[in-house]
Design an enzyme around this catalytic site. Structure first.
Site, PDB file in Angstrom:
ATOM      1  CG  HIS B 121      35.063 -35.606 -61.281  1.00 49.81           C
ATOM      2  ND1 HIS B 121      34.316 -36.331 -62.173  1.00 49.81           N
ATOM      3  CD2 HIS B 121      35.674 -36.513 -60.481  1.00 49.81           C
ATOM      4  CE1 HIS B 121      34.469 -37.622 -61.915  1.00 49.81           C
ATOM      5  NE2 HIS B 121      35.296 -37.763 -60.891  1.00 49.81           N
ATOM      6  CG  ASP B 198      31.053 -31.901 -58.464  1.00 46.82           C
ATOM      7  OD1 ASP B 198      30.694 -32.591 -57.488  1.00 46.82           O
ATOM      8  OD2 ASP B 198      31.932 -32.266 -59.268  1.00 46.82           O
ATOM      9  CD  GLN B 201      35.858 -35.762 -53.447  1.00 42.80           C
ATOM     10  OE1 GLN B 201      36.027 -36.063 -52.254  1.00 42.80           O
ATOM     11  NE2 GLN B 201      35.987 -36.655 -54.416  1.00 42.80           N
ATOM     12  CE  LYS B 224      33.005 -39.055 -55.097  1.00 46.82           C
ATOM     13  NZ  LYS B 224      34.034 -39.987 -55.546  1.00 46.82           N
ATOM     14  CB  CYS B 365      37.595 -38.487 -63.176  1.00 49.81           C
ATOM     15  SG  CYS B 365      37.449 -40.262 -63.300  1.00 49.81           S
TER      16      CYS B 365
END
Lengths: 154, 409
Positions: B121, B198, B201, B224, B365
């Site tokens: 991302h 990261d 998600q 999220k 993104c």
């Protein structure tokens, strides 16, 4: 045209046959070598892209125009219609058309006389009901204005 | 197995009508919806004990501080981290930027290499581009295979003694690919490199254990994972955190201040200058309670089930759409990107919206992956969460069929 499904009826406002035809068979989608006016427009939000290349017959009149690009049906059809509409016109006439078109897709009142100047562009009128798609329809026109304004001699 | 019908009762927004149709929300990779419990926590704070933290001696301030810090403990436990190693941020982007601006600026040197992947991302790419330019480091990228996995056969070539940092997403927000971060972390550490994950998600959708992975940095977002926007967390391994300097300076992050100097407060609030996002931090704690009660292994199992179902029924559309990502639903999250050469993703998005179905269309993104690696102008993306049902997947398929008919008129 189109479907018996009621939720698709509103879509007919935006996806008119003229629009889908220009999307599938774009006019003047060619590179023009050594253009007098050139600009690449990009919409970072959705990735739509339109590059305009224009040569001038006189200082003030468009001789040849071509575009390249990729994106949604609205942005690409708008570009295709633009290239057909402005050929042979003066830059002043083009700027007038651009102003009228902006008003049309923003849902503002447009006189019948002004509407006549738009030709097939009128088919994009329904975009005014889809606010997030207005910038798709305007991308080629913003790109054109940028190409003209970059050429300070005009 | 989770019961989405029961879960749905907690989410008032799922009863909203869009263009006369009941909302089918399939844009969870962008942001999730919020249960009543989280919404109630937010309003309860503002109605009953709105107050600043860490400074008041009055009752409301004490309660606000207790709630703010107990949320931190819950969140830390959720990823198996000590609570003094967990910094509140604005979100994943903010967390990664904090690492780049603090640890990165002071530790990445000229000639060092930062190893990323082609599927990052922008939030785990652009901060490193800026840092690399500033400090004279080089960026390298693990390629993505045709099927949508990381090409780990390249890892032992790309990972060298020059590698200072490996920064990788645990789950691709475009392809859903779950990356083997534990194994990559082991190899990175073996060569003396640090490892950042990261987890924007992954943390919302699967069990994540920072101790087990062994990573040095891990960032994720509240919004999220059923929580509010504007809050997120950054885990940093204690030994590293102790060496780092804060990026923002001001109130709350200091211990003693004179006219000419200041000493830093304890960890982790040393990194939380100014009045923090109190309400949203506490509400994130409630979201964590909600997910903990369901069980993250159950969340992952249900999403795997739903993804298996979706991939199976979407096969019926494979003549008209290309579906991206690893075919094996155990190796991916509940994110499905697709593309039609005939109908642009934005047009698909507009038509589905008129059916009440919310998907995302664009580059998500991740332009180097979508525009570069996949060579597409954009993709359409459906992404699922605990409240989505097989019926909703069927509605997606049905609406995609209608979309094809509409455009092929």
């Amino acid at each position: 045209m189109s479907s018996s499904n009621p939720s698709f009826n509103e879509l007919d406002d935006i996806y008119q046959d003229i629009i889908l035809d220009h999307y599938r068979r774009p006019r003047n989608k060619v590179n023009i070598p050594d253009p007098d006016l050139f600009s690449r427009g990009f919409n970072p939000f959705c990735g739509d892209e339109v590059t305009l290349m224009i040569t001038l017959a006189t200082e003030n009149q468009i001789k040849a125009i071509g575009f390249t690009g990729q994106g949604c049906s609205i942005s690409q059809a708008s570009a295709s219609i633009l290239t057909e509409l402005i050929k042979g016109k003066s830059l002043k006439e083009i700027m007038e058309i651009s102003d009228v078109f902006r008003n049309l897709v923003k849902g503002l009142a447009v006189s019948d006389e002004d509407l006549d100047k738009l030709g097939e562009l009128e088919a994009l009128k329904g975009v005014s009901k889809f606010p997030v798609r207005i910038k798709c329809a305007l991308l080629p026109w913003s790109t054109l204005e940028d190409a003209i304004s970059k050429n300070k001699d005009l | 197995m989770l019961n989405p019908k029961e879960i749905r009762k907690d989410f008032p927004i799922l009863n909203v009508n869009v263009h006369g149709k009941q909302l089918v929300y399939l844009d969870n990779a962008a942001t999730s919806q919020k249960p009543n419990q989280v919404i109630d926590t937010l309003t309860a704070y503002y109605r009953n004990y709105n107050s600043n933290v860490h400074r008041g001696v009055h009752t409301l301030s004490i309660k606000a501080t207790e709630q703010y810090e107990s949320a931190r403990e819950k969140i830390a436990k959720f990823i198996n981290a000590p609570s003094d190693s967990l910094i509140y941020t604005k979100g994943t982007t903010d967390g990664i930027n904090l690492v780049a601006h603090s640890w990165g600026l002071e530790n990445i040197e000229s000639g060092d290499e930062i190893l990323l992947t082609e599927m990052e991302h922008h939030s785990n790419l652009v901060p490193w581009q800026i840092l690399a330019e500033k400090n004279g480091a080089t960026l390298k990228f693990i390629p993505v295979t045709e099927s949508g996995a990381l090409d780990l056969s390249q890892l032992n070539i790309l990972l060298t003694s020059k590698t200072k940092l490996v920064a990788i997403t645990q789950m691709s927000n475009v392809l859903g690919t779950i990356n083997p971060v534990k194994e990559i972390c082991r190899q990175a550490h073996a060569l003396g490199a640090y490892m950042l994950i990261d987890a924007a998600q992954s943390v919302p959708h699967m069990p994540v254990d920072v101790e087990d992975i062994g990573c040095d940095f891990l960032a994720f977002s509240s919004h999220k994972m059923l929580g509010p926007t504007g809050i997120g967390c950054l885990y940093i391994k204690k030994a590293i955190l102790e060496t780092m300097n804060p990026v923002n300076h001001g109130g709350d992050m200091v211990k003693e201040v004179t006219l000419n100097q200041a000493t830093w407060n304890d960890l982790p609030i040393r990194f939380e200058a100014g009045t923090p996002n109190i309400a949203d931090a506490i509400a994130l704690g409630t979201a964590i309670d909600y997910l903990t009660e369901l069980g993250m292994d159950q969340v992952q199992a249900y999403e795997e089930h739903l993804t298996t179902y979706a991939l199976d029924v979407l096969k019926g559309l494979s003549e008209d759409f290309i579906f991206y990502g690893i075919p094996d639903p155990t190796k991916r999250g509940a994110i499905i990107s697709f593309y039609s050469p005939e109908i642009h993703p934005h047009d698909i998005g507009t038509v589905l919206d008129r059916q009440g179905i919310a998907i995302r269309a664009g580059h998500h993104c991740a332009m180097p992956l979508v525009n570069g690696r996949l060579g597409l102008p954009a993709t359409a993306r459906a992404s699922f969460y605990i409240y989505n049902t097989e019926e909703e997947v069927d509605m997606l398929v049905d609406s995609l069929k209608k979309t094809l008919q509409y455009f092929n008129r």
